[in-house]
Write a protein that holds these residues in place. Structure first.
Motif, mmCIF file in Angstrom:
data_model
loop_
_atom_site.group_PDB
_atom_site.id
_atom_site.type_symbol
_atom_site.label_atom_id
_atom_site.label_comp_id
_atom_site.label_asym_id
_atom_site.label_seq_id
_atom_site.Cartn_x
_atom_site.Cartn_y
_atom_site.Cartn_z
ATOM 1 N N GLN A 68 0.831 -1.199 0.000
ATOM 2 C CA GLN A 68 0.000 0.000 0.000
ATOM 3 C C GLN A 68 0.873 1.260 0.000
ATOM 4 O O GLN A 68 2.060 1.219 0.326
ATOM 5 C CB GLN A 68 -0.921 0.015 1.222
ATOM 6 N N ALA A 89 -12.524 3.574 -8.682
ATOM 7 C CA ALA A 89 -12.502 2.547 -7.633
ATOM 8 C C ALA A 89 -11.113 2.432 -7.010
ATOM 9 O O ALA A 89 -10.980 2.289 -5.786
ATOM 10 C CB ALA A 89 -12.946 1.200 -8.197
ATOM 11 N N GLU A 93 -10.175 3.420 -3.090
ATOM 12 C CA GLU A 93 -9.570 2.461 -2.163
ATOM 13 C C GLU A 93 -8.345 3.058 -1.487
ATOM 14 O O GLU A 93 -8.137 2.896 -0.277
ATOM 15 C CB GLU A 93 -9.191 1.176 -2.906
ATOM 16 N N GLN A 97 -7.735 4.640 2.914
ATOM 17 C CA GLN A 97 -6.710 4.290 3.895
ATOM 18 C C GLN A 97 -6.440 5.447 4.856
ATOM 19 O O GLN A 97 -6.004 5.216 5.991
ATOM 20 C CB GLN A 97 -5.401 3.908 3.177
ATOM 21 N N ARG A 104 -17.452 6.587 -1.199
ATOM 22 C CA ARG A 104 -18.052 5.300 -0.896
ATOM 23 C C ARG A 104 -18.873 4.839 -2.094
ATOM 24 O O ARG A 104 -19.605 5.634 -2.698
ATOM 25 C CB ARG A 104 -19.000 5.400 0.305
#
Length: 213
Positions: A68, A89, A93, A97, A104
């Motif tokens: 990540q 998307a 994501e 983090q 959302r």
């Protein structure tokens, strides 16, 4: 209602399709993302400035590679509109983090983000997105042409717009206390900037940016 879309962003800027996206499957993918981000920071800089060199050093990978992004890498990617091939998307994501009110996924391919105002993105009939801004019952709607523009919108929305000390009221005594050391550092950087390795970079940097396309 005036347009709520930001004007000082690179709408439609191209992407570099072979930059890997997190989560990274291999150390090589992870290294390529970071190295391309470091290069992008240098490319958008006018200098090479001391700030850009310091940031490149801070981005240098140390220790075991992670699948990540670090918070620093994400913030730099947002602030510089790093042209990785983000999809909505994938960027959502990564944002999730570190950002509490990250986009959302909703039903029917829609997204929402933030809380006051609340924004909602609805896929267009053929392409693009309809963006609704709702602030305590007052709404407005704008249209984006492509997925990439939704990515740009989110990059601008979630980056830090006014980090200290820019646009802040700076304590004059503190600034004056730092002035002598700042001057000495500026002189040292000026001497470094005159060395051949940075003269070569300035020449190459200019040639890259002068190329068409």
């Amino acid at each position: 209602m005036r347009s709520f879309l930001p004007s000082q962003v690179p709408w439609g800027r191209p992407v570099v399709a072979d930059i890997p996206l997190p989560p990274f499957a291999t150390g090589a993918e992870r290294q390529r993302f970071t190295r391309m981000l470091q290069l992008h920071v240098a490319m958008v800089d006018d200098g090479p400035s001391l700030a850009a060199k310091t940031l490149a050093a801070a981005l240098t990978t140390r220790g075991a590679p992670s699948s990540q992004l670090t918070t620093l890498e994400l913030e730099v990617a947002l602030a510089t509109f790093f042209p990785a091939p983000w999809t909505p998307a994938a960027l959502a994501e990564a944002l999730a983090q570190v950002h509490r009110h990250a986009p959302r996924a909703l039903s029917e391919g829609r997204w929402d983000w933030d809380f006051d105002p609340v924004f909602t993105a609805t896929p267009g009939e053929r392409h693009g997105w309809e963006i609704e801004r709702n602030e305590r019952g007052t709404t407005g709607t704008e249209t984006l042409e492509a997925d990439g523009d939704l990515v740009i919108l989110w990059m601008d929305h979630f980056r830090e717009h006014h980090p200290f000390p820019y646009a802040w009221r700076v304590d004059e005594a503190e600034a004056r206390a730092l002035a002598a050391a700042a001057k000495a550092t500026r002189e040292a950087h000026a001497a470094d900037a005159a060395l051949p390795y940075l003269a070569n970079w300035r020449r190459e940097h200019g040639a890259y940016l002068d190329e068409p396309g």
